[in-house]
Design an enzyme around this catalytic site. Structure first.
Site, PDB file in Angstrom:
ATOM      1  N   GLU A  46      45.355  39.583  67.742  1.00 53.28           N
ATOM      2  CA  GLU A  46      45.206  40.221  66.426  1.00 53.28           C
ATOM      3  C   GLU A  46      43.773  40.117  65.895  1.00 53.28           C
ATOM      4  O   GLU A  46      43.406  39.130  65.271  1.00 53.28           O
ATOM      5  CB  GLU A  46      46.173  39.582  65.415  1.00 53.28           C
ATOM      6  CG  GLU A  46      46.067  40.221  64.034  1.00 53.28           C
ATOM      7  CD  GLU A  46      47.018  39.634  62.995  1.00 53.28           C
ATOM      8  OE1 GLU A  46      47.697  38.634  63.288  1.00 53.28           O
ATOM      9  OE2 GLU A  46      47.070  40.188  61.884  1.00 53.28           O
ATOM     10  N   LYS A  54      47.735  43.536  68.067  1.00 55.48           N
ATOM     11  CA  LYS A  54      48.106  43.702  66.648  1.00 55.48           C
ATOM     12  C   LYS A  54      46.848  44.076  65.864  1.00 55.48           C
ATOM     13  O   LYS A  54      46.103  43.213  65.418  1.00 55.48           O
ATOM     14  CB  LYS A  54      48.720  42.406  66.117  1.00 55.48           C
ATOM     15  CG  LYS A  54      49.067  42.439  64.635  1.00 55.48           C
ATOM     16  CD  LYS A  54      50.061  41.359  64.259  1.00 55.48           C
ATOM     17  CE  LYS A  54      50.265  41.289  62.758  1.00 55.48           C
ATOM     18  NZ  LYS A  54      51.424  40.486  62.371  1.00 55.48           N
TER      19      LYS A  54
HETATM   20  P1  13P Z   1      50.474  41.593  56.770  1.00 52.46           P
HETATM   21  O1  13P Z   1      51.403  42.660  57.301  1.00 52.46           O
HETATM   22  O2  13P Z   1      50.888  41.077  55.409  1.00 52.46           O
HETATM   23  O3  13P Z   1      49.030  41.974  56.869  1.00 52.46           O
HETATM   24  O4  13P Z   1      50.679  40.332  57.697  1.00 52.46           O
HETATM   25  C1  13P Z   1      50.733  40.514  59.046  1.00 52.46           C
HETATM   26  C2  13P Z   1      50.119  39.350  59.716  1.00 52.46           C
HETATM   27  O5  13P Z   1      50.731  38.709  60.526  1.00 52.46           O
HETATM   28  C3  13P Z   1      48.730  39.002  59.379  1.00 52.46           C
HETATM   29  O6  13P Z   1      48.264  38.066  60.274  1.00 52.46           O
END
Ligand code: 13P
Length: 341
Positions: A178, A220
C-alpha cells in the site's frame, strides 16, 4: 514459499463481488473515530465494536473477502470467549494483519515520512501465521505539497514496502502493498496522477529487485483524484478513466488484484468511483475495495457505543458492504442508496 497457495489467497481477496474490510486502525486512529461518536476508546469498546462488524452475517459472508486486523484485535476474544479471528474465519472471510508500525519523520526531508517496522518482522509474521493470518498490510504515506514528494521519500518507502513484501512471502503470507498518495492537499487530479505514477513505478521496480513474486501480492493504491482542497474537483467519470489509465500503465498483469483505499472520500464517492471503473471494460487484474472509513463511518455512527444499536450498526455496515460489492462488478446505482436509507 508455496506460490500457488499465495496466488490462490491473493485471488480470493479480490474475488468479483467482494472486497476487503480495513478494520486495522491503530489505537491512535480508532480513538479519533470513537471521539467523533462520543465513545471512550477502551479495550472493551474496541472489542465490542469490531465484534459487531465481524458478526454481521450478510455482509461478511457475501461481500467481504478479507479483514485487516490490528495487533490488539488478532489476540482478542469475543464476549462469549470465541477468538475474534475465528468469527472472521467462520464467516468465510480471510483474516489479515497490519504489520507496519506507523510512520516517522524522514531525516533530511522536511515534512516527509517513512514507514517503519521491519526489525523483527520475520518473527512477528511467524506468530501471526500461526494465529491464522493469511495476508498482511504495510502502508507507506506520500504527501503532495510544494516541493514534495522528494525522490528520497518515494525511494525509501518503496524499498521498505518491497522488504516487507519479500518477508511476507517467505512466511507464506500474501502482502498487501500500500503506497498511499494522500488526497489532503490542494493539488489537482493531474498532479495526483503524475505523483502516483512515479510512486507505483518505483514500488514495482523495488519489488522486482527484491524478487517479490507479483502473482502472490495485492496492490492497495489511491485513486487518481483531486486533492480535497482543490477548487476544481474531477468528476466521477474523470477519476475512473484516469485511474484505470494510470493503473494499466503501471501495474503488471501478473498482479492478481488491486484493492483501493478510500483515503477520505465520502462513502458514496468511494462506491461510485469503483463502479465507474468497472464500466470501462475488461481489466487485466481483479479490481475492488479495501476500505476503512468508507465502510465504517456509517456503522460507527449508527452504533455510537450502545448495545441496543448493534443491529442498526450491522445494518449500516451490511448496506455499505453490499453497495461496494455491487460496485466491484459495475452493478451499483445511486438509487440503491436511497432505498436502504
Ligand atoms: P481508508 O479506506 O479509510 O483510507 O483506510 C484504508 C486503509 O487501510 C488505509 O491504510
Amino acid at each position: 514459499m508455496n506460490l500457488t497457495e499465495l496466488n490462490r489467497i491473493a485471488t480470493a481477496m479480490v474475488a468479483s463481488g467482494k472486497g476487503i474490510l480495513a478494520a486495522d486502525e491503530s489505537s491512535g486512529t480508532i480513538k479519533k473515530r470513537f471521539d467523533a461518536i462520543g465513545v471512550e476508546s477502551t479495550e472493551e469498546n474496541r472489542r465490542d465494536y469490531r465484534e459487531m462488524l465481524f458478526r454481521s452475517k450478510d455482509a461478511m459472508s457475501q461481500y467481504i473477502s478479507g479483514v485487516i486486523l490490528y495487533d490488539e484485535t488478532i489476540w482478542q476474544d469475543a464476549q462469549d470467549g470465541t477468538p475474534l479471528i475465528k468469527l472472521i474465519e467462520q464467516s468465510g472471510a480471510i483474516p489479515g494483519i497490519k504489520v507496519d508500525e506507523g510512520t516517522q519523520a524522514l531525516p533530511m526531508c522536511p515534512g516527509e515520512l517513512v514507514t517503519v517496522g521491519l526489525d523483527k518482522l520475520a518473527e512477528r509474521l511467524k506468530k501471526y501465521y500461526e494465529r491464522g493470518a493469511r495476508f498482511a498490510k504495510w502502508r507507506a504515506v506520500i504527501d503532495i505539497g510544494s516541493g514534495i514528494p522528494s525522490m528520497t521519500a518515494i525511494s525509501v518507502n518503496a524499498h521498505a514496502l518491497a522488504r516487507y513484501a519479500a518477508l511476507c512471502q517467505a512466511a507464506q503470507i500474501v502482502p498487501i502493498v500500500e503506497p498511499e498518495v494522500l488526497m489532503d492537499g490542494d493539488h489537482d487530479i493531474d498532479r495526483c496522477y503524475e505523483v502516483t505514477q512515479r510512486v507505483l513505478d518505483k514500488t514495482f521496480q523495488e519489488l522486482r529487485v527484491q524478487r517479490v513474486a507479483l502473482e502472490g501480492m495485492v496492490l492497495k493504491p489511491n485513486m487518481a483524484i483531486s486533492g480535497k482542497k482543490c477548487a476544481k474537483q474531477a468528476s466521477v467519470e474523470e477519476v475512473a478513466e484516469k485511474t484505470i489509465r494510470l493503473l494499466k500503465a503501471c501495474v503488471p498483469a501478473a498482479v492478481p488484484g488491486i484493492a483501493f483505499l478510500s483515503g477520505g472520500q465520502s462513502d458514496e464517492e468511494a462506491t461510485a468511483h469503483l463502479n465507474a471503473m468497472h464500466k470501462l471494460g475488461a481489466l487485466p487484474w481483479g479490481l475492488t475495495f479495501s476500505y476503512g472509513r468508507a465502510l465504517q463511518a456509517a456503522p460507527q455512527k449508527a452504533w455510537s457505543g450502545k448495545a441496543e444499536n448493534v443491529a442498526a450498526g450491522q445494518r449500516a455496515f451490511s448496506h455499505r458492504a453490499r453497495m461496494n460489492g455491487l460496485a466491484s462488478k459495475g452493478e451499483w446505482q445511486s438509487s440503491l442508496e436511497q432505498k436502504a436509507a
